[in-house]
Design a protein around this motif. Structure first.
Motif, short mmCIF file in Angstrom:
data_model
loop_
_atom_site.label_atom_id
_atom_site.label_comp_id
_atom_site.label_asym_id
_atom_site.label_seq_id
_atom_site.Cartn_x
_atom_site.Cartn_y
_atom_site.Cartn_z
N ARG A 5 -4.53 -5.44 -6.08
CA ARG A 5 -5.70 -4.25 -5.53
C ARG A 5 -5.04 -3.13 -5.75
O ARG A 5 -3.63 -2.80 -5.63
CB ARG A 5 -5.99 -4.70 -4.11
CG ARG A 5 -7.08 -5.79 -4.19
CD ARG A 5 -7.57 -5.69 -2.56
NE ARG A 5 -8.52 -6.78 -2.65
CZ ARG A 5 -9.42 -7.12 -1.54
NH1 ARG A 5 -9.64 -6.09 -0.62
NH2 ARG A 5 -10.14 -8.08 -1.42
N MET A 6 -5.74 -1.92 -5.77
CA MET A 6 -5.26 -0.54 -5.49
C MET A 6 -5.06 -0.28 -4.07
O MET A 6 -5.49 -0.99 -3.29
CB MET A 6 -6.30 0.36 -5.92
CG MET A 6 -7.78 0.43 -5.36
SD MET A 6 -8.81 1.31 -6.13
CE MET A 6 -8.08 2.93 -6.31
N PRO A 7 -4.44 0.87 -3.53
CA PRO A 7 -4.05 1.00 -2.36
C PRO A 7 -5.20 0.92 -1.37
O PRO A 7 -5.35 0.47 -0.08
CB PRO A 7 -3.60 2.51 -2.40
CG PRO A 7 -2.85 2.42 -3.49
CD PRO A 7 -3.66 1.72 -4.59
N SER A 8 -6.52 1.57 -1.86
CA SER A 8 -7.49 1.65 -1.05
C SER A 8 -8.25 0.08 -0.52
O SER A 8 -9.13 0.17 0.20
CB SER A 8 -8.73 2.59 -1.51
OG SER A 8 -9.18 2.16 -2.72
N GLY A 9 -7.74 -0.82 -1.43
CA GLY A 9 -8.29 -2.02 -1.10
C GLY A 9 -7.46 -3.05 -0.26
O GLY A 9 -7.89 -4.05 -0.12
N ILE A 10 -6.10 -2.16 0.18
CA ILE A 10 -5.15 -3.06 0.88
C ILE A 10 -5.09 -2.20 2.16
O ILE A 10 -5.12 -2.93 3.23
CB ILE A 10 -3.92 -2.96 0.00
CG1 ILE A 10 -4.03 -3.65 -1.19
CG2 ILE A 10 -2.87 -3.69 0.93
CD1 ILE A 10 -2.51 -3.60 -2.12
N LEU A 11 -5.00 -0.94 2.15
CA LEU A 11 -4.65 -0.31 3.38
C LEU A 11 -5.77 -0.52 4.52
O LEU A 11 -5.40 -0.73 5.57
CB LEU A 11 -4.51 1.43 3.19
CG LEU A 11 -3.33 1.68 2.46
CD1 LEU A 11 -3.64 3.18 1.83
CD2 LEU A 11 -2.18 1.67 3.14
N GLY B 295 -3.60 -4.31 12.30
CA GLY B 295 -2.73 -3.62 13.51
C GLY B 295 -1.42 -3.68 13.07
O GLY B 295 -0.54 -3.42 14.24
N ILE B 296 -1.02 -3.34 11.86
CA ILE B 296 0.43 -3.51 11.87
C ILE B 296 0.89 -1.92 10.80
O ILE B 296 0.03 -1.74 10.32
CB ILE B 296 0.66 -4.70 11.07
CG1 ILE B 296 0.42 -4.94 9.69
CG2 ILE B 296 0.55 -5.92 11.85
CD1 ILE B 296 0.90 -6.30 8.84
N LYS B 297 2.27 -1.91 10.70
CA LYS B 297 2.57 -0.95 9.81
C LYS B 297 3.78 -1.63 8.90
O LYS B 297 4.63 -2.22 9.58
CB LYS B 297 3.32 0.37 10.26
CG LYS B 297 2.28 1.26 11.11
CD LYS B 297 2.69 2.44 11.59
CE LYS B 297 1.87 3.54 12.42
NZ LYS B 297 2.42 4.68 12.94
N ALA B 298 3.73 -1.49 7.60
CA ALA B 298 4.75 -1.93 6.83
C ALA B 298 4.48 -1.66 5.41
O ALA B 298 3.27 -1.10 5.16
CB ALA B 298 4.55 -3.60 6.57
N PRO B 299 5.23 -1.51 4.60
CA PRO B 299 5.05 -1.37 2.99
C PRO B 299 3.96 -2.21 2.38
O PRO B 299 3.76 -3.26 3.00
CB PRO B 299 6.44 -1.67 2.26
CG PRO B 299 7.32 -1.47 3.51
CD PRO B 299 6.77 -2.12 4.48
N ILE B 300 3.38 -1.68 1.42
CA ILE B 300 2.34 -2.65 0.70
C ILE B 300 2.53 -2.54 -0.66
O ILE B 300 3.12 -1.58 -1.28
CB ILE B 300 0.80 -2.11 1.06
CG1 ILE B 300 0.59 -0.85 0.42
CG2 ILE B 300 0.56 -2.15 2.31
CD1 ILE B 300 -0.82 -0.09 0.33
N VAL B 301 2.49 -3.63 -1.46
CA VAL B 301 2.63 -3.93 -2.64
C VAL B 301 1.25 -3.77 -3.60
O VAL B 301 0.32 -4.66 -3.27
CB VAL B 301 3.31 -5.32 -3.18
CG1 VAL B 301 3.43 -5.34 -4.67
CG2 VAL B 301 4.83 -5.10 -2.45
N ALA C 158 2.76 4.99 3.40
CA ALA C 158 1.76 5.30 2.47
C ALA C 158 2.32 6.02 1.55
O ALA C 158 1.50 6.45 0.65
CB ALA C 158 0.34 5.29 2.74
N ASP C 159 3.56 6.47 1.49
CA ASP C 159 4.07 7.16 0.34
C ASP C 159 4.66 6.35 -0.78
O ASP C 159 5.39 5.42 -0.29
CB ASP C 159 5.37 8.13 0.85
CG ASP C 159 4.75 9.01 1.99
OD1 ASP C 159 3.81 9.62 1.70
OD2 ASP C 159 5.61 9.27 2.93
#
Length: 277
Positions: free
Chosen positions: A51-57, A64-70, A82-83
């Protein structure tokens, strides 16, 4: 084989569609609670998807977590803010050639492009675009690749959607006519096209290095062939109960399906090393 119960795991990598979310595109309350428990003891829970970022974030916010996303199966990695920290793409001119090839020879296949936060389609009312929009809640922009991507720029992914037979034929044709690509079917009707250097396992290795976590202290969850390289590179792994038989045969563990909290069941079998930050 059973998971090595004595190992203390430090990082989780989890596919989304067919894995974390059920067939109604929801995360179960029990799974969400478990992931939040891991977050509180400092275990990064990394969402890994085509997915693209807007489909994951939004899913990450729901957890309710913060972490990198792939994103885009490893073509784009965003950090906890989200950089973008890693980007690998198909160059603009090659992407245009592939898009033209598909539209010229497979007129009933929908081909769209993704770059960072943009989803580009020359027909945003196509039934396949509307279907994908309903699943991911991402919003496409109407136009062609040349309208949005600057000279010397690149895209992260092309997505082709169509009937299963046409997608199977297109899969073979792309591999015969274009070198240096990663081309795979994420389901019978979806064909994902990325740069050949892109892989979920590459993203896993990048983030393990960034967090200074050994590969053997990681666990992954996935449901399909496009997850195999990620599943096989982590310290242990779980195929979902809804995964194809061949995927199940190749991995260490099989958990329940995505409609019966398979991710939760797998997580509860493991020990995690507390790492309060």
């Amino acid at each position: 084989m059973t998971a090595p119960e004595t190992m203390q795991y430090k990082m989780v990598f989890c596919d989304i569609d067919g894995t974390l979310i059920d067939s109604t595109n929801r995360i179960s309350p029990g799974t969400r609670q478990k992931i939040q428990e891991l977050y509180r003891i400092g275990i990064p829970f990394i969402l890994v998807s085509a997915r693209m970022p807007s489909g994951i974030l939004p899913l990450q916010r729901e957890l309710g977590i913060k972490a990198p996303i792939v994103c885009y199966s490893g073509a784009l990695i965003l950090n906890e803010r989200a950089d973008p920290v890693r980007t690998v793409g198909i160059d603009r001119e090659k992407a245009i050639l592939i898009d033209d090839f598909v539209k010229r020879n497979w007129k009933h296949v929908c081909c769209s492009a993704y770059c960072h936060h943009d989803w580009i389609s020359d027909n945003i009312h196509d039934k396949w675009i509307l279907q994908e929009q309903s699943i991911t809640a991402s919003v496409p922009k109407e136009g062609r690749i040349s309208d949005f991507i600057p000279q010397n720029g690149h895209i992260h992914k092309l997505l082709c959607m169509g009937e299963a037979g046409a997608i199977a034929d297109l899969n073979n044709a792309l591999k015969e006519n274009f070198a240096g690509l990663s081309v795979y079917r994420s389901k019978d009707t979806y064909l994902e096209i990325m740069d050949g250097a892109v892989s979920k396992s590459g993203a896993v290795k990048y983030l393990c290095k960034a967090y200074d976590i050994p590969m053997e202290a990681t666990v992954s969850f996935g449901d399909n062939f496009n997850d195999m390289d990620m599943l096989l590179v982590t310290g242990t792994c779980f195929a979902m109960g809804n995964a194809p038989a061949e995927v199940k045969r190749q991995v260490r563990n099989v958990t329940a399906d995505n409609d019966h909290e398979g991710v939760l069941a797998g997580l509860e079998r493991l020990n995690f090393a507390e790492n309060r930050r």
